[in-house]
Design a protein around this motif. Sequence first.
Motif, PDB file in Angstrom:
ATOM      1  N   ALA A 184     -55.001  18.707 -93.585  1.00 43.36           N
ATOM      2  CA  ALA A 184     -54.089  19.569 -94.350  1.00 43.36           C
ATOM      3  C   ALA A 184     -54.183  19.186 -95.829  1.00 43.36           C
ATOM      4  O   ALA A 184     -54.288  18.017 -96.183  1.00 43.36           O
ATOM      5  CB  ALA A 184     -52.666  19.421 -93.847  1.00 43.36           C
ATOM      6  N   GLU A 185     -54.194  20.192 -96.649  1.00 46.64           N
ATOM      7  CA  GLU A 185     -54.218  19.967 -98.097  1.00 46.64           C
ATOM      8  C   GLU A 185     -52.886  19.351 -98.518  1.00 46.64           C
ATOM      9  O   GLU A 185     -51.823  19.822 -98.095  1.00 46.64           O
ATOM     10  CB  GLU A 185     -54.438  21.281 -98.845  1.00 46.64           C
ATOM     11  N   PRO A 186     -52.949  18.289 -99.310  1.00 50.46           N
ATOM     12  CA  PRO A 186     -51.669  17.728 -99.771  1.00 50.46           C
ATOM     13  C   PRO A 186     -50.970  18.735-100.691  1.00 50.46           C
ATOM     14  O   PRO A 186     -51.608  19.499-101.402  1.00 50.46           O
ATOM     15  CB  PRO A 186     -52.083  16.474-100.556  1.00 50.46           C
ATOM     16  N   GLU A 187     -49.690  18.741-100.560  1.00 47.79           N
ATOM     17  CA  GLU A 187     -48.928  19.641-101.429  1.00 47.79           C
ATOM     18  C   GLU A 187     -48.993  19.147-102.862  1.00 47.79           C
ATOM     19  O   GLU A 187     -48.874  17.960-103.126  1.00 47.79           O
ATOM     20  CB  GLU A 187     -47.469  19.703-100.974  1.00 47.79           C
ATOM     21  N   SER A 188     -49.238  20.079-103.759  1.00 48.15           N
ATOM     22  CA  SER A 188     -49.295  19.688-105.169  1.00 48.15           C
ATOM     23  C   SER A 188     -47.891  19.641-105.738  1.00 48.15           C
ATOM     24  O   SER A 188     -47.022  20.442-105.355  1.00 48.15           O
ATOM     25  CB  SER A 188     -50.173  20.654-105.969  1.00 48.15           C
ATOM     26  N   PRO A 189     -47.638  18.690-106.648  1.00 48.54           N
ATOM     27  CA  PRO A 189     -46.290  18.600-107.239  1.00 48.54           C
ATOM     28  C   PRO A 189     -46.008  19.871-108.057  1.00 48.54           C
ATOM     29  O   PRO A 189     -46.863  20.391-108.741  1.00 48.54           O
ATOM     30  CB  PRO A 189     -46.349  17.383-108.142  1.00 48.54           C
ATOM     31  N   ALA A 190     -44.799  20.344-107.966  1.00 52.74           N
ATOM     32  CA  ALA A 190     -44.421  21.573-108.681  1.00 52.74           C
ATOM     33  C   ALA A 190     -44.095  21.341-110.122  1.00 52.74           C
ATOM     34  O   ALA A 190     -43.743  20.420-110.682  1.00 52.74           O
ATOM     35  CB  ALA A 190     -43.234  22.224-108.001  1.00 52.74           C
TER      36      ALA A 190
END
Length: 190
Positions: A184-190
């Motif tokens: 799974a692609e790590p979530e990018s910080p918003a």
Amino acid sequence: MTHRPVSIRRAVIGDAAAFARVMGHPDVVPGLLQMPYTSEALWQTRLTDTLALGKPDLQLVAELPDSRGQLQVVGTAGLHPTSAALRRRHVMNLGIAVHPDGQGQGVGHALMAALCDWADHWGQVLRIELTVFVDNARAIRLYERHGFVQEGRHRGYALRNGQYTDVFSMARLHPNPPRWDAPAEPESPA
């Protein structure tokens, strides 16, 4: 009947005499698509080619202890590319021979299990193909136990003892082909 322990290993060029003995046995030759009267020199040449660095072939031997406890080659089996064609790299041909001294002792089963394990877990093989004479019930049962199914009958396929003889084509597909599950692609910080 108690089976002696079967030892499986990769063939070496020094096994040429054992290959000639197994493949040249008068009870073995009629079940193979090999010619009779093979020699150690012929098998040394074939093994030198098959075992060359970078070749995708897998050539195994099965050994059983003799009366003195010394291991003796009683069977051979191999997986060989069907062709050099890029679109057929996932397919290998299977050949197997068991000397009468090893028949009925689990040698064929051990060789088939080793070949299928290598094909399924290491060799990137999706499909294994073979041909077998239609009257070789023992071999057909062995192949079926290892997942091979009949795909067709070739009439007059090979000359055997002066008669053109039919063979079945059989194949086994990888029971659980490998796949890659992308992490799974790590979530990018918003």
